[in-house]
Design an enzyme around this catalytic site. Structure first.
Site, PDB file in Angstrom:
ATOM      1  N   SER A 202      55.185  15.744   3.444  1.00 22.59           N
ATOM      2  CA  SER A 202      55.774  15.636   2.110  1.00 22.59           C
ATOM      3  C   SER A 202      56.623  14.369   2.031  1.00 22.59           C
ATOM      4  CB  SER A 202      56.578  16.899   1.788  1.00 22.59           C
ATOM      5  OG  SER A 202      56.798  16.990   0.405  1.00 22.59           O
ATOM      6  N   ASP A 430      47.144  21.621  -3.077  1.00 25.17           N
ATOM      7  CA  ASP A 430      48.567  21.273  -3.112  1.00 25.17           C
ATOM      8  C   ASP A 430      49.056  21.356  -4.558  1.00 25.17           C
ATOM      9  OD1 ASP A 430      51.088  19.857  -3.067  1.00 25.17           O
ATOM     10  OD2 ASP A 430      50.483  19.004  -1.145  1.00 25.17           O
ATOM     11  N   HIS A 466      50.952  23.350  -0.762  1.00 24.51           N
ATOM     12  CA  HIS A 466      52.002  22.492  -0.206  1.00 24.51           C
ATOM     13  C   HIS A 466      52.905  23.250   0.777  1.00 24.51           C
ATOM     14  CE1 HIS A 466      54.123  18.626  -0.419  1.00 24.51           C
ATOM     15  NE2 HIS A 466      55.248  19.287  -0.330  1.00 24.51           N
TER      16      HIS A 466
END
Ligand SMILES: *[C@@H]1O[C@H](CO)[C@@H](O)[C@H](O)[C@H]1NC(C)=O
Ligand SMILES: *[C@@H]1O[C@H](CO)[C@@H](O)[C@H](O)[C@H]1NC(C)=O
Ligand SMILES: *[C@@H]1O[C@H](CO)[C@@H](O)[C@H](O)[C@H]1NC(C)=O
Ligand SMILES: *[C@@H]1O[C@H](CO)[C@@H](O)[C@H](O)[C@H]1NC(C)=O
Ligand SMILES: *[C@@H]1O[C@H](CO)[C@@H](O)[C@H](O)[C@H]1NC(C)=O
Ligand SMILES: *[C@@H]1O[C@H](CO)[C@@H](O)[C@H](O)[C@H]1NC(C)=O
Ligand SMILES: *[C@@H]1O[C@H](CO)[C@@H](O)[C@H](O)[C@H]1NC(C)=O
Ligand SMILES: *[C@@H]1O[C@H](CO)[C@@H](O)[C@H](O)[C@H]1NC(C)=O
Ligand SMILES: *[C@@H]1O[C@H](CO)[C@@H](O)[C@H](O)[C@H]1NC(C)=O
Length: 534
Positions: A202, A430, A466
């Site tokens: 991330s 995601d 995610h």
């Protein structure tokens, strides 16, 4: 018995050949560094930490193997003239494995000790005896606290962004972490690390890519997954469905969006040859939610029809932001992303428990960056902005921030020449960072260097989100991959992933190296051998 013998053998080796199982010298006098240009060290602290655990006891109980002995070195430094204060922490373990590993951040946290307590990453890394550094990038950050919604450090005065602090966050403090972290390792063990790695997802994935682009000599191996690259652009994708709702002043019901998500998966799931609740072949998926407006669906047993707004919201989520003449601004999200789930989906809804109309909350990172960095006006309320203002802010973001934190420079020839290797992977479902940002970047790198796969690889994980849901890649497997690649020149064409399918069935997959995509070839769909990369 065998274990006891092993311990005895280890002690024997340590005694005879101290160099093979190095322990750090944790005295401050041994940790004094030679001057580093551009950096002024304000203080250094070194503490020998015994039997310490990072395991959060509310989450899981620690066993003896979760307690560690290490030297905790904290350095506070400034870049003279920048009026900043950066905190860098380095853990130097007993029985060091000879490798340096820098751990990246998440959200607005560049890293820092608070993050290590929050993420499950640190314990397996200390078990493997890496020397580890993490930096706060110059600003306090606590992912759980209000500082990450209204950061006190961003504006030095109304309308003025603290540019050195921004540069620290985006790039500079990451390079410092490599320089200072390695220097402390050398000073404490009397020998430089044999290999240096960076690990992050991330924001950490953005950091890894930034290091490869801007500081290509710092690390031998980089794991940079679900990377928040294209930083200046993609926060607009997270709030584009919100804009669609706010402008129309209409908000669908969660049930309606769930039904649309289900219809999308139903339409495209089997394009890869197997029904598993995952869309693995998005390029073949022609599902257009707008064709469903006015048709019937079932909401908890009650029959209803899809509203125009719900199908427009789904469409906006998939296409991503567009300019005033319909021009492409950035990518949307995959059609198997749950539109509003967990309040962080790209079309998140907040609905009063007592019933009544829902509203559309803003993804906190988008809210923060649009208000503080792009509009430079914390009082801006995203719920009230027009399409024109939204688009203007996109143009401002690209103009002012692309070169600072966009992290999408495809020029990696210096990284290749330095002998670096970078592993990236990204979940195709995601819900926070559009996966097409990763493929867009990879395509640009390939266009410059057709053999980029020699040193930079991207794997796509069908159905992974995610936050670790779906069939996803473990920290351990990605670390093993990069270490084998860097130290032994061995790198598989696939990457192991495990978890559950979209139908909730436990499964393993060997995910494919982009641009290849996964396709079912027959057999037990929970086994990797039943799939191929085409
Ligand atoms: C650690 O380093 C200091 C300063 O270089 C030295 O005086 C001390 O003897 C060292 N300690 C050990 C255990 O090697
Ligand atoms: C380490 O700490 C744990 C928990 O505080 C304790 O149970 C254990 O005995 C300690 N181990 C050593 C070697 O001191
Ligand atoms: C941790 O241990 C305590 C006491 O033995 C127990 O009550 C608790 O359920 C355990 N927690 C987890 C997450 O295993
Ligand atoms: C490391 O040292 C810093 C500075 O003293 C301190 O804040 C931190 O809690 C220490 N960490 C550990 C794990 O001991
Ligand atoms: C330096 O930063 C501090 C806060 O960190 C602030 O109080 C001070 O005014 C700043 N100095 C200058 C010259 O900007
Ligand atoms: C993402 O890329 C795929 C091809 O890999 C394409 O089919 C899809 O439409 C793209 N999605 C978005 C939202 O642009
Ligand atoms: C459907 O919604 C879109 C976007 O809000 C709007 O432009 C369009 O006019 C609407 N169509 C109908 C038939 O209401
Ligand atoms: C933004 O506007 C919405 C709708 O008018 C309101 O509910 C919300 O409280 C406002 N947010 C802030 C931070 O003022
Ligand atoms: C590489 O792939 C082979 C077979 O595809 C597998 O047996 C092996 O475990 C993989 N190696 C790693 C490090 O993942």
């Amino acid at each position: 018995m065998a274990a006891k013998l092993l311990v005895l053998a280890a002690v024997g080796v340590a005694h005879c050949y101290a160099a093979s199982l190095p322990s750090p010298n944790c005295s401050l006098s041994s940790l004094t560094l030679p001057a580093v240009p551009g950096i002024k060290i304000l203080s250094t602290e070194a503490n020998s930490v015994r039997n310490y655990t990072f395991v959060n006891r509310e989450v899981a109980n620690a066993t003896a193997a979760d307690f560690f002995d290490f030297c905790n070195v904290t350095v506070v430094y400034t870049h003279p003239g920048w009026n900043d204060t950066v905190n860098l922490i380095t853990y130097l373990p007993d029985g060091w494995n000879g490798r340096f590993l820098a751990v990246g951040g998440g959200g607005m946290a560049a890293g820092g000790e608070a993050l290590l307590h929050l993420l499950p990453t640190i314990t397996p890394l200390l078990k493997r005896k890496f020397a580890i550094s993490t930096t706060d990038g110059g600003h306090p950050s606590d992912l759980a606290a209000a500082v990450d919604v209204d950061p006190p450090w961003v504006l030095t005065s109304p309308g003025n962004v603290d540019l050195p602090m921004l540069v620290n966050f985006a790039s500079r403090s990451l390079h410092d972490m490599a320089v200072l972290g390695k220097a402390f390792v050398g000073a404490a063990y009397g020998t430089a690390p044999k290999y240096s790695y960076f690990f992050g997802g991330s924001t950490g994935g953005q950091q890894g890519h930034m290091l490869a682009q801007r500081y290509p000599d710092d690390f031998d191996g980089i794991v940079a997954y679900k990377p928040a690259i294209n930083w200046a652009k993609f926060f607009f994708s997270n709030v584009y469905a919100k804009l669609t709702m706010d402008v129309a002043r209409e908000y669908p019901s969660p049930c309606e969006l769930d039904a649309l998500s289900a219809a999308a998966v139903e339409a495209c799931d089997e394009l890869d040859g197997v029904k598993d609740g995952i869309i693995s072949r998005p390029a073949l998926c022609l599902f257009d939610p707008r064709t469903l407006a006015g048709t019937a669906f079932d909401c908890d047993g009650a029959s209803s029809t899809f509203s125009n707004i719900s199908t427009q919201v789904a469409h906006a989520t998939y296409t991503g932001p567009r300019g005033p003449n319909g021009e492409f601004r950035w990518y949307g999200f995959s059609k198997d992303v749950s539109l509003h789930a967990k309040g962080t989906g790209p079309a998140a809804l907040a609905c009063p428990e007592t019933g009544g109309d829902c509203s559309a909350p803003a993804f906190h990172m988008s809210d923060l960056w649009l208000r503080y960095f792009y509009a430079k006006d914390p009082s801006l309320n995203l719920t009230h902005i027009t399409r024109e203002r939204f688009d203007d802010l996109f143009l401002v973001a690209v103009d002012e921030y692309e070169s600072v934190i966009g992290t999408a420079n495809p020029e990696l020839s210096r990284f290749r020449r330095a002998g670096g290797k970078m592993l990236s992977w990204h979940g195709m479902a995601d819900q926070l960072v559009p996966v097409n940002g990763s493929t867009d970047y990879y395509d640009q790198v390939l266009a410059k260097d057709a053999k980029a796969q020699d040193f930079y690889r991207l794997f796509l994980a069908p159905g992974a989100d995610h936050d670790g849901a779906g069939i996803t890649v473990s920290d351990e497997d990605s670390l093993d991959y990069i270490i084998n690649w860097v130290e032994h020149g061995k790198a598989n064409e696939t990457l192991r992933a495990a978890g559950t399918t979209g139908l909730g069935v436990p499964a393993q997959r060997d995910i494919c190296m982009y641009p290849r995509v996964q396709h079912y070839k027959g057999g037990d769909p929970t086994l990797p051998s039943s799939f191929t990369c085409t």
